[in-house]
Scaffold this active site. Structure first.
Site, mmCIF file in Angstrom:
data_model
loop_
_atom_site.group_PDB
_atom_site.id
_atom_site.type_symbol
_atom_site.label_atom_id
_atom_site.label_comp_id
_atom_site.label_asym_id
_atom_site.label_seq_id
_atom_site.Cartn_x
_atom_site.Cartn_y
_atom_site.Cartn_z
ATOM 1 N N GLN A 206 27.666 5.180 -30.944
ATOM 2 C CA GLN A 206 26.877 3.872 -31.534
ATOM 3 C C GLN A 206 26.760 2.698 -30.682
ATOM 4 O O GLN A 206 27.997 2.114 -30.303
ATOM 5 C CB GLN A 206 27.147 3.378 -33.044
ATOM 6 C CG GLN A 206 27.657 5.079 -33.405
ATOM 7 C CD GLN A 206 25.642 5.161 -34.299
ATOM 8 O OE1 GLN A 206 25.780 4.096 -35.238
ATOM 9 N NE2 GLN A 206 25.635 6.599 -34.038
ATOM 10 N N ALA A 247 24.738 -0.405 -43.370
ATOM 11 C CA ALA A 247 24.210 0.386 -42.349
ATOM 12 C C ALA A 247 23.393 0.554 -40.843
ATOM 13 O O ALA A 247 23.543 -0.131 -40.637
ATOM 14 C CB ALA A 247 24.412 2.079 -43.036
ATOM 15 N N HIS A 248 24.156 1.206 -39.761
ATOM 16 C CA HIS A 248 23.511 0.643 -38.788
ATOM 17 C C HIS A 248 21.710 0.702 -38.693
ATOM 18 O O HIS A 248 20.624 1.430 -39.271
ATOM 19 C CB HIS A 248 23.788 1.906 -38.140
ATOM 20 C CG HIS A 248 23.471 3.455 -38.092
ATOM 21 N ND1 HIS A 248 23.603 4.310 -37.608
ATOM 22 C CD2 HIS A 248 22.285 4.081 -38.738
ATOM 23 C CE1 HIS A 248 22.856 5.835 -38.300
ATOM 24 N NE2 HIS A 248 22.738 4.790 -38.949
ATOM 25 N N ASN A 249 21.350 -0.355 -37.128
ATOM 26 C CA ASN A 249 20.072 -0.519 -37.443
ATOM 27 C C ASN A 249 19.017 -0.776 -38.685
ATOM 28 O O ASN A 249 17.801 -1.558 -38.906
ATOM 29 C CB ASN A 249 19.484 0.721 -36.800
ATOM 30 C CG ASN A 249 19.580 1.136 -35.522
ATOM 31 O OD1 ASN A 249 20.785 1.615 -35.539
ATOM 32 N ND2 ASN A 249 19.028 0.804 -34.043
#
Length: 347
Positions: A206, A247-249
């Site tokens: 990441q 969460a991511h993005n």
């Protein structure tokens, strides 16, 4: 336990002067603390914003009560009334000012703190004992970094932002101005990204970051994951309760608020001015519009348009959810009648 103001006392007239309110009753009554209207006592200031609590204004022991300008008393009220446009917003303003008096900003770097070479700490900023400021970090004017906070390499902390004890901000993340991040929050941990390879899962590095806007508040033990690539973004004015997972993005639009234990899966985009109740769960790769309201424990498997008001799992509009609940209440009686008919037919 009641906490009294140790810095000064106020009169109802003084409170009205700073809030633009008008006084009805004894304007010289002394105020030295706040109390809920149902727990009022002499010297306390209470407020009435929810009509459900109207009955308490006639019996409260508080010395003064904030009420709406158009409030009409149906019975005698012994407390002094301070009439304002919005009692709840007025209370928030007063609590903020009193908090500043009781907890003045700290200055300086405590001896046990670690500040990497080359990092400049403004004269009016504070770094507490055992906090760790990594190389390349940028600390804004008036920032308050409490003990045991960790600021990673290249992190930016904006002016007047507060990191409470135990906050962790991973490398490369950016936090705007006047933010408040509560104890144990983690900003920029790896997103949950793994590629199936045969019988195992290989980690997807990441390499993105988290960017947090201005005037954001993040609750204790809330986590916001860094992007796989690019940035996870939290807009200006967002308020996140404790124990939330972003969460991511993901993107959370400006002035959106979420109650505790909400979870937002990766690459979901949430609009502005949304309101989510506790334990809302949102699947990944969705688009949630602006001004969306979600009731507690809503499960969202698909994108949601602007202005929607939804609840339930899977989510439906508020009206449909209410009708479903009403129908479920009738099921036991329906089952008894159905069994009676079946038993009669079998005789």
């Amino acid at each position: 336990m009641t906490i009294y103001f140790t810095v000064m006392k106020f009169t109802a007239n003084q409170i009205a002067a700073v809030t633009g309110g008008t006084v009805e009753g004894d304007g010289n009554v002394q105020i030295s603390t706040f109390a809920k209207i149902e727990e009022g006592h002499p010297g306390a200031l209470s407020f009435l914003a929810n009509p459900k609590y109207t009955e308490f204004i006639y019996s409260t022991g508080s010395s003064a009560v904030l009420v709406r300008r158009d409030f009409v008393a149906e019975h005698p009220v012994s407390a002094t009334l301070i009439r304002v446009d919005d009692p709840y917003a007025t209370l928030a303003h007063l609590l903020t000012e009193v908090s500043k008096m009781m907890n003045p900003a700290r200055r300086g770097v405590e001896p046990q703190a670690f500040v990497a070479e080359g990092v400049e700490i403004p004269e009016d900023a504070y770094v507490g004992a055992f906090a760790y400021i990594s190389k390349g970090a940028r600390i804004g004017a008036g920032a308050q970094i409490y003990p045991r906070a960790f600021v990673g390499e290249g992190v930016e902390v904006g002016d007047a932002t507060t990191l409470h004890p135990g906050v962790t901000i991973y490398a490369g993340c950016k936090v705007g101005k006047r933010c408040i991040i509560h104890a144990g929050a983690v900003i920029g941990a790896d997103g949950f990204g793994f590629a199936p390879v045969g019988e195992r899962y290989d980690k997807l590095p990441q390499i993105g970051n988290v960017i947090i806007g201005d005037d954001v508040e993040i609750g204790a033990n809330t986590t916001i994951d860094r992007a796989t690539m690019g940035s996870t973004r939290i807009g200006d004015g967002v308020k996140l309760d404790n124990l939330i997972q972003i969460a991511h993005n993901c993107t959370v639009g400006a002035n959106t608020v979420m109650a505790s234990q909400c979870g937002v899966a990766g690459s979901t985009h949430i609009g502005e001015h949304c309101m989510f109740g506790g334990q809302v769960g949102i699947a990944g790769h969705l688009n949630i519009g602006n001004n969306v309201q979600m009731g507690a424990q809503t499960g969202v498997p698909r994108s949601v348009p602007d202005g929607a008001r939804i609840m339930g799992t899977p989510a439906v509009d508020f009206g449909s959810y209410a009708r479903q609940c009403a129908a479920i209440k009738k099921l036991p009686d329906f089952m008894r009648r159905a069994e009676a008919v079946i038993n009669q037919d079998n005789k």
